[in-house]
Scaffold this active site. Structure first.
Site, PDB file in Angstrom:
ATOM      1  N   GLU A  40       0.849  -1.191   0.000  1.00  0.00           N
ATOM      2  CA  GLU A  40       0.000   0.000   0.000  1.00  0.00           C
ATOM      3  C   GLU A  40       0.879   1.233   0.000  1.00  0.00           C
ATOM      4  OE1 GLU A  40      -2.126   3.441   1.689  1.00  0.00           O
ATOM      5  OE2 GLU A  40      -0.311   2.505   2.364  1.00  0.00           O
ATOM      6  N   CYS A  59      -4.652  -3.372   2.216  1.00  0.00           N
ATOM      7  CA  CYS A  59      -3.947  -4.448   2.935  1.00  0.00           C
ATOM      8  C   CYS A  59      -4.195  -5.826   2.338  1.00  0.00           C
ATOM      9  CB  CYS A  59      -4.363  -4.442   4.408  1.00  0.00           C
ATOM     10  SG  CYS A  59      -4.098  -2.847   5.185  1.00  0.00           S
ATOM     11  N   HIS A  73      -6.399 -10.424   9.129  1.00  0.00           N
ATOM     12  CA  HIS A  73      -5.679  -9.164   8.969  1.00  0.00           C
ATOM     13  C   HIS A  73      -5.838  -8.382  10.272  1.00  0.00           C
ATOM     14  CE1 HIS A  73      -4.345  -5.308   7.789  1.00  0.00           C
ATOM     15  NE2 HIS A  73      -5.552  -4.778   7.774  1.00  0.00           N
TER      16      HIS A  73
HETATM   17  N1  COA Z   1      -8.857   0.818  28.985  1.00  0.00           N
HETATM   18  C1  COA Z   1      -9.240  -0.232  28.227  1.00  0.00           C
HETATM   19  N2  COA Z   1      -9.845  -0.080  26.999  1.00  0.00           N
HETATM   20  C2  COA Z   1     -10.065   1.177  26.574  1.00  0.00           C
HETATM   21  C3  COA Z   1      -9.691   2.307  27.330  1.00  0.00           C
HETATM   22  C4  COA Z   1      -9.059   2.089  28.593  1.00  0.00           C
HETATM   23  N3  COA Z   1      -8.685   3.115  29.362  1.00  0.00           N
HETATM   24  N4  COA Z   1     -10.044   3.406  26.626  1.00  0.00           N
HETATM   25  C5  COA Z   1     -10.608   2.996  25.481  1.00  0.00           C
HETATM   26  N5  COA Z   1     -10.629   1.641  25.444  1.00  0.00           N
HETATM   27  C6  COA Z   1     -11.114   0.766  24.366  1.00  0.00           C
HETATM   28  C7  COA Z   1     -12.439   1.209  23.792  1.00  0.00           C
HETATM   29  O1  COA Z   1     -13.542   0.751  24.580  1.00  0.00           O
HETATM   30  C8  COA Z   1     -12.375   0.551  22.421  1.00  0.00           C
HETATM   31  O2  COA Z   1     -12.655  -0.810  22.528  1.00  0.00           O
HETATM   32  P1  COA Z   1     -13.863  -1.477  21.659  1.00  0.00           P
HETATM   33  O3  COA Z   1     -13.610  -1.095  20.232  1.00  0.00           O
HETATM   34  O4  COA Z   1     -13.694  -2.924  21.907  1.00  0.00           O
HETATM   35  O5  COA Z   1     -15.099  -0.866  22.186  1.00  0.00           O
HETATM   36  C9  COA Z   1     -10.905   0.664  22.061  1.00  0.00           C
HETATM   37  O6  COA Z   1     -10.210   0.881  23.295  1.00  0.00           O
HETATM   38  C10 COA Z   1     -10.579   1.810  21.110  1.00  0.00           C
HETATM   39  O7  COA Z   1     -11.170   2.957  21.627  1.00  0.00           O
HETATM   40  P2  COA Z   1     -11.740   4.087  20.648  1.00  0.00           P
HETATM   41  O8  COA Z   1     -12.308   5.171  21.482  1.00  0.00           O
HETATM   42  O9  COA Z   1     -12.598   3.461  19.598  1.00  0.00           O
HETATM   43  O10 COA Z   1     -10.347   4.550  20.041  1.00  0.00           O
HETATM   44  P3  COA Z   1      -9.973   5.546  18.875  1.00  0.00           P
HETATM   45  O11 COA Z   1     -11.059   6.527  18.580  1.00  0.00           O
HETATM   46  O12 COA Z   1      -8.653   6.052  19.264  1.00  0.00           O
HETATM   47  O13 COA Z   1      -9.865   4.611  17.571  1.00  0.00           O
HETATM   48  C11 COA Z   1      -9.049   2.955  16.105  1.00  0.00           C
HETATM   49  C12 COA Z   1      -9.262   3.356  17.565  1.00  0.00           C
HETATM   50  C13 COA Z   1      -8.471   1.550  16.090  1.00  0.00           C
HETATM   51  C14 COA Z   1     -10.379   2.947  15.359  1.00  0.00           C
HETATM   52  C15 COA Z   1      -8.045   3.947  15.457  1.00  0.00           C
HETATM   53  O14 COA Z   1      -6.797   3.765  16.058  1.00  0.00           O
HETATM   54  C16 COA Z   1      -7.903   3.793  13.968  1.00  0.00           C
HETATM   55  O15 COA Z   1      -8.693   4.327  13.197  1.00  0.00           O
HETATM   56  N6  COA Z   1      -6.868   3.051  13.513  1.00  0.00           N
HETATM   57  C17 COA Z   1      -6.657   2.763  12.093  1.00  0.00           C
HETATM   58  C18 COA Z   1      -7.474   1.553  11.702  1.00  0.00           C
HETATM   59  C19 COA Z   1      -7.223   1.223  10.253  1.00  0.00           C
HETATM   60  O16 COA Z   1      -6.168   1.434   9.707  1.00  0.00           O
HETATM   61  N7  COA Z   1      -8.237   0.678   9.579  1.00  0.00           N
HETATM   62  C20 COA Z   1      -8.106   0.369   8.185  1.00  0.00           C
HETATM   63  C21 COA Z   1      -7.546  -0.959   7.927  1.00  0.00           C
HETATM   64  S1  COA Z   1      -8.567  -2.279   8.447  1.00  0.00           S
END
Ligand code: COA
Length: 391
Positions: free
Chosen positions: A83, A115, A237
């Site tokens: 990518e 990916c 993945h």
């Molecule tokens: N302790 C434990 N877990 C916690 C926490 C804490 N203090 N705070 C948050 N979490 C958990 C949330 O509940 C959530 O879990 P869930 O999804 O099982 O409910 C997780 O951590 C992520 O929290 P979220 O608020 O959704 O995080 P974010 O807004 O930072 O986004 C991603 C997380 C993964 C969506 C973000 O990092 C992202 O977009 N990454 C890129 C993904 C990607 O490339 N996708 C394309 C290819 S498939």
């Protein structure tokens, strides 16, 4: 009935970067509770490329041990999946072909679909091997994932390359027909040509991924694939390793099974060890999951492993492989652990400096600082040409 193609993966090797950023350092910088990274998304550290590393040097480093072990006499095709391409026209595979000294009588091509592309490469390779079982295909998946600093995606960056030697009579895993396929036009993750960092709608990407899990499984079962209970493990993945758990929970739900955590751990628990310390390696990620499984599991000889390859945008494929009895003698467990353990930790300022780096586009002579201790390095961008060195 699934059909064993008598062809598949003969060797599997991965490489990663010179540097690593522990999530504790990122959490300290941005005030995030570390449990969000360690538990919430399932990531502990991310591989960070040195100034003189890129997808070519990583791909060559992954493939060099494969060539050293098997030679290149039977390889007539190199497929490079990525990518994070370095050129709009020239395949990164041609640089790797040169760095590895492969024969001129070789076809080399680069494939792209976020990916997913390495799985397309694997399937193309199987077709070529089916046509001429004397030939082998070198499939390289190499990526450096990059998101905006201080964005939610930042914690899911990473980098690695996997090299797979595909041939008849494979030592590691035979691949089966059918595959389950799924394509849908969604904007969950993309990267316009003028951008270095990907754009991602994180929640949309989770939803689109789960739709693809159900879609591929539906097609797979309609085409006579194995029932779920016949699989010893599932390699998903892993943009972040928690995604494997979400995906498997969704698959169990789709099939009407209980979704207790223990059952999910049995299915995916041994596939996450490399991805949770390397981060998202895009095309390589699902095959890093396989490497972790083979390197850690008790003997899987004769057992079926399920693969879910997902590429945003989106294209996905579910397929099965049968692990070949005796495969453990051909693993590279020591080298894989060394690749992860040898990385040098960065502090936050050094990571940010590397994150901000890009080459000037003026066609001048731009040497790179000598940082990597790996076997290949990107020495300069000179007159718009990438200059590589082999050590
Ligand atoms: N302790 C434990 N877990 C916690 C926490 C804490 N203090 N705070 C948050 N979490 C958990 C949330 O509940 C959530 O879990 P869930 O999804 O099982 O409910 C997780 O951590 C992520 O929290 P979220 O608020 O959704 O995080 P974010 O807004 O930072 O986004 C991603 C997380 C993964 C969506 C973000 O990092 C992202 O977009 N990454 C890129 C993904 C990607 O490339 N996708 C394309 C290819 S498939």
């Amino acid at each position: 009935m699934p059909r064993d193609l008598a062809a598949g993966m003969h060797d599997l090797s991965f490489a990663t970067t010179e540097f690593v950023l522990p999530h504790t350092v990122l959490a300290e910088h941005n005030g995030t509770d570390i449990a969000k990274y360690h538990v919430g998304i399932g990531q502990r550290s991310m591989s960070v490329a040195a100034a003189d590393e890129d997808i070519v040097t990583l791909g060559a480093a992954a493939a060099a041990p494969v060539i050293a072990r098997h030679g290149a006499d039977r390889i007539r095709t190199v497929v490079f999946a990525t990518e994070s391409s370095v050129d709009q026209a020239k395949s990164a595979g041609v640089y790797v072909h040169s760095l590895l000294g492969l024969p001129t009588a070789t076809r080399v091509v680069e494939l792209k679909q976020a990916c997913y592309a390495a799985t397309a490469g694997l399937q193309f390779a199987l077709g070529l091997v089916h046509r001429d079982p004397a030939q082998q295909v070198l499939v390289i998946a190499s990526d450096i994932s990059k998101y905006e600093a201080d964005s939610p995606g930042e914690a899911t960056q990473g980098a690695a390359a996997v090299a797979m030697l595909i041939g008849s009579d494979p030592a590691l895993m035979r691949v089966e027909e059918p595959s389950g396929l799924f394509t849908a036009d969604v904007m969950d993750f993309w990267r316009p040509n003028y951008r270095d960092a990907a754009l991602v709608d994180g929640q949309e990407s989770v939803t689109a991924y789960l739709q693809a899990v159900a879609g591929t499984w539906k097609d797979y079962t309609e085409r006579g694939g194995h029932p779920l209970e016949e699989f010893a493990a599932f390699c998903y993945h892993q943009p972040f390793t928690k995604m494997a758990r979400k995906a498997h929970r969704h698959l169990l739900n789709t099939c009407g099974y209980d979704t207790d955590e223990e059952r999910i751990t049995r299915a995916v628990g041994q596939t996450t060890a490399y991805n949770e310390v390397v981060g998202n390696s895009y095309t390589a990620s699902v095959y890093l999951a396989l490497a972790a499984l083979l390197d850690q599991a008790d003997d899987l000889g004769g057992r079926s492993v399920g693969f879910l390859s997902y590429g945003s945008g989106s294209v996905a494929e579910f397929f099965a492989g049968t692990v070949v009895p005796g495969y453990r003698e051909h693993l590279r467990t020591g080298a894989h652990r060394e690749a992860v353990d040898r990385r040098r930790p960065l502090d936050h300022a050094a990571y940010r400096a590397l994150h901000a780096r890009s080459f000037p586009a003026d066609g001048g002579d731009h040497p790179t600082p000598e940082q990597t201790t790996g076997p290949f390095r990107l020495a300069a961008l000179r007159g718009h040409k990438r200059v590589y060195e082999r050590r």
